[in-house]
Design a protein around this motif. Sequence first.
Motif, PDB file in Angstrom:
ATOM      1  N   ASN A 244      -3.667   9.621   1.495  1.00  0.00           N
ATOM      2  CA  ASN A 244      -4.470  10.834   1.435  1.00  0.00           C
ATOM      3  C   ASN A 244      -3.857  11.850   0.481  1.00  0.00           C
ATOM      4  N   LYS A 245      -2.546  11.981   0.536  1.00  0.00           N
ATOM      5  CA  LYS A 245      -1.865  12.886  -0.381  1.00  0.00           C
ATOM      6  C   LYS A 245      -1.983  12.394  -1.824  1.00  0.00           C
ATOM      7  N   ALA A 246      -1.869  11.081  -2.014  1.00  0.00           N
ATOM      8  CA  ALA A 246      -1.989  10.505  -3.357  1.00  0.00           C
ATOM      9  C   ALA A 246      -3.379  10.724  -3.939  1.00  0.00           C
ATOM     10  N   ALA A 247      -4.407  10.576  -3.110  1.00  0.00           N
ATOM     11  CA  ALA A 247      -5.781  10.804  -3.576  1.00  0.00           C
ATOM     12  C   ALA A 247      -6.024  12.280  -3.869  1.00  0.00           C
ATOM     13  N   ASP A 248      -5.494  13.140  -3.018  1.00  0.00           N
ATOM     14  CA  ASP A 248      -5.676  14.582  -3.212  1.00  0.00           C
ATOM     15  C   ASP A 248      -5.039  15.067  -4.506  1.00  0.00           C
ATOM     16  N   ASN A 249      -3.898  14.455  -4.862  1.00  0.00           N
ATOM     17  CA  ASN A 249      -3.099  14.963  -5.977  1.00  0.00           C
ATOM     18  C   ASN A 249      -3.083  14.052  -7.199  1.00  0.00           C
ATOM     19  N   ASN A 250      -3.908  13.003  -7.172  1.00  0.00           N
ATOM     20  CA  ASN A 250      -4.032  12.082  -8.304  1.00  0.00           C
ATOM     21  C   ASN A 250      -2.689  11.483  -8.717  1.00  0.00           C
ATOM     22  N   TYR A 251      -1.910  11.050  -7.723  1.00  0.00           N
ATOM     23  CA  TYR A 251      -0.658  10.356  -8.017  1.00  0.00           C
ATOM     24  C   TYR A 251      -0.948   9.059  -8.770  1.00  0.00           C
ATOM     25  N   VAL A 252      -0.003   8.648  -9.599  1.00  0.00           N
ATOM     26  CA  VAL A 252      -0.036   7.333 -10.230  1.00  0.00           C
ATOM     27  C   VAL A 252       0.940   6.444  -9.466  1.00  0.00           C
ATOM     28  N   LEU A 253       0.454   5.331  -8.953  1.00  0.00           N
ATOM     29  CA  LEU A 253       1.255   4.456  -8.097  1.00  0.00           C
ATOM     30  C   LEU A 253       1.771   3.268  -8.897  1.00  0.00           C
ATOM     31  N   PHE A 254       3.082   3.103  -8.901  1.00  0.00           N
ATOM     32  CA  PHE A 254       3.763   2.014  -9.600  1.00  0.00           C
ATOM     33  C   PHE A 254       3.961   0.894  -8.589  1.00  0.00           C
ATOM     34  N   LEU A 255       3.328  -0.256  -8.850  1.00  0.00           N
ATOM     35  CA  LEU A 255       3.272  -1.344  -7.880  1.00  0.00           C
ATOM     36  C   LEU A 255       4.348  -2.384  -8.167  1.00  0.00           C
ATOM     37  N   GLU A 256       5.285  -2.503  -7.262  1.00  0.00           N
ATOM     38  CA  GLU A 256       6.406  -3.422  -7.472  1.00  0.00           C
ATOM     39  C   GLU A 256       5.998  -4.882  -7.330  1.00  0.00           C
ATOM     40  N   HIS A 257       5.054  -5.179  -6.431  1.00  0.00           N
ATOM     41  CA  HIS A 257       4.768  -6.574  -6.099  1.00  0.00           C
ATOM     42  C   HIS A 257       3.399  -7.073  -6.563  1.00  0.00           C
ATOM     43  N   ASP A 258       2.628  -6.259  -7.234  1.00  0.00           N
ATOM     44  CA  ASP A 258       1.300  -6.688  -7.666  1.00  0.00           C
ATOM     45  C   ASP A 258       1.425  -7.428  -8.993  1.00  0.00           C
ATOM     46  N   ALA A 259       1.164  -8.730  -8.978  1.00  0.00           N
ATOM     47  CA  ALA A 259       1.344  -9.548 -10.181  1.00  0.00           C
ATOM     48  C   ALA A 259       0.316  -9.238 -11.254  1.00  0.00           C
ATOM     49  N   SER A 260      -0.808  -8.630 -10.896  1.00  0.00           N
ATOM     50  CA  SER A 260      -1.888  -8.369 -11.849  1.00  0.00           C
ATOM     51  C   SER A 260      -1.960  -6.924 -12.313  1.00  0.00           C
ATOM     52  N   ASN A 261      -1.489  -5.997 -11.490  1.00  0.00           N
ATOM     53  CA  ASN A 261      -1.653  -4.574 -11.767  1.00  0.00           C
ATOM     54  C   ASN A 261      -0.312  -3.853 -11.698  1.00  0.00           C
ATOM     55  N   GLN A 262       0.049  -3.194 -12.798  1.00  0.00           N
ATOM     56  CA  GLN A 262       1.294  -2.426 -12.804  1.00  0.00           C
ATOM     57  C   GLN A 262       1.131  -1.069 -12.132  1.00  0.00           C
ATOM     58  N   LEU A 263       0.007  -0.416 -12.386  1.00  0.00           N
ATOM     59  CA  LEU A 263      -0.242   0.929 -11.877  1.00  0.00           C
ATOM     60  C   LEU A 263      -1.634   1.011 -11.281  1.00  0.00           C
ATOM     61  N   CYS A 264      -1.814   1.968 -10.369  1.00  0.00           N
ATOM     62  CA  CYS A 264      -3.158   2.283  -9.900  1.00  0.00           C
ATOM     63  C   CYS A 264      -3.232   3.737  -9.476  1.00  0.00           C
ATOM     64  N   THR A 265      -4.439   4.241  -9.350  1.00  0.00           N
ATOM     65  CA  THR A 265      -4.710   5.507  -8.683  1.00  0.00           C
ATOM     66  C   THR A 265      -5.665   5.219  -7.535  1.00  0.00           C
ATOM     67  N   VAL A 266      -5.774   6.188  -6.607  1.00  0.00           N
ATOM     68  CA  VAL A 266      -6.633   6.004  -5.442  1.00  0.00           C
ATOM     69  C   VAL A 266      -7.567   7.203  -5.302  1.00  0.00           C
ATOM     70  N   LYS A 267      -8.626   7.021  -4.521  1.00  0.00           N
ATOM     71  CA  LYS A 267      -9.622   8.078  -4.327  1.00  0.00           C
ATOM     72  C   LYS A 267     -10.137   8.030  -2.897  1.00  0.00           C
ATOM     73  N   HIS A 268     -10.708   9.149  -2.457  1.00  0.00           N
ATOM     74  CA  HIS A 268     -11.360   9.211  -1.156  1.00  0.00           C
ATOM     75  C   HIS A 268     -12.752   8.591  -1.240  1.00  0.00           C
ATOM     76  N   THR A 269     -13.104   7.793  -0.244  1.00  0.00           N
ATOM     77  CA  THR A 269     -14.452   7.234  -0.136  1.00  0.00           C
ATOM     78  C   THR A 269     -14.910   7.350   1.312  1.00  0.00           C
ATOM     79  N   GLU A 270     -16.159   6.972   1.581  1.00  0.00           N
ATOM     80  CA  GLU A 270     -16.674   6.997   2.944  1.00  0.00           C
ATOM     81  C   GLU A 270     -15.926   6.022   3.851  1.00  0.00           C
ATOM     82  N   LYS A 271     -15.315   5.008   3.259  1.00  0.00           N
ATOM     83  CA  LYS A 271     -14.565   4.016   4.037  1.00  0.00           C
ATOM     84  C   LYS A 271     -13.078   4.343   4.133  1.00  0.00           C
ATOM     85  N   GLY A 272     -12.686   5.494   3.619  1.00  0.00           N
ATOM     86  CA  GLY A 272     -11.278   5.847   3.570  1.00  0.00           C
ATOM     87  C   GLY A 272     -10.768   5.818   2.146  1.00  0.00           C
TER      88      GLY A 272
END
Length: 286
Positions: A244-272
């Motif tokens: 929730n904090k990451a979505a509110d503040n547009n954090y950039v997430l560095f993914l240590e274990h994701d073989a396909s994606n180095q970075l992501c951002t998140v957003k609020h939706t109706e499903k969370g």
Amino acid sequence: MKIYPIETGNFKLDGGAMFGVVPKTLWQRTNPADANNLVDLSMRSMLIEDGDRLILIDTGTGNKQSDNFFGYYHFFGGFSLDSSLAKYGFHRDDITDVFLTHLHFDHCGGAIQWNKDRTGYQPAFKNAKFWSNKNHWQWAIAPNVREKASFLKENINPIEASEQLQFLDIPTGDFAKNTALGFDILFADGHTEKQMIPHIQYKDKTLVFMADLLPTVGHIPLPYVMGYDTRPLLTMDEKAKFLNKAADNNYVLFLEHDASNQLCTVKHTEKGVRVNETFKFNEVFN
């Protein structure tokens, strides 16, 4: 300051273990499994060049374990810590600080290597300080049955014997501001005791090294919790608060274990909170 993604290797783990109670029909949509139910994972470290300091966050497994041990994890992809450092003009002897989010073997194994004649172990970063915290260190050197296979004494004991070990202070709450390494740290207890999640201010963005609080993009929905977590209900609470904090503040997430994606951002939706966008590192920070 400059930051570099350091690919130390790819490996495979059982998909059921990676997603706990979530059915395969759901988790395989984001993390497809092979015929043996194994999913592809990375071991992606981060290198921070900040003035005269060169800080490495996590180290991958290293290469000192037996062939039998490595046979369980099906390494692939040809990446290595040394080749990834060399890509940016660095050598392991240049590293001044090694920050270990926690002491499971896939995060700290590369900190220690065989000595020259393979009679014992020595630090793989001879000029570096190794950073942990006292609570997690005590947890790791006297492991519970659930985590014993991940806390390997050949990874942990030589760090202490090297006299290069430093402990970061544990905050009263769960968040330490402006630590000795120049970045903030979230302390999380769901996966393991006092896992440390770095928050780095970089090019006008908050870049967060997710370690095992969020292994892959597929773990963003709250119930998608690894079977490896010692306190899965606490992980869900920690993820909810963080995402929730990451979505509110547009954090950039560095993914240590994701073989396909180095970075992501998140957003609020109706499903969370859900994934917003995924990126390669140089697409955001060039």
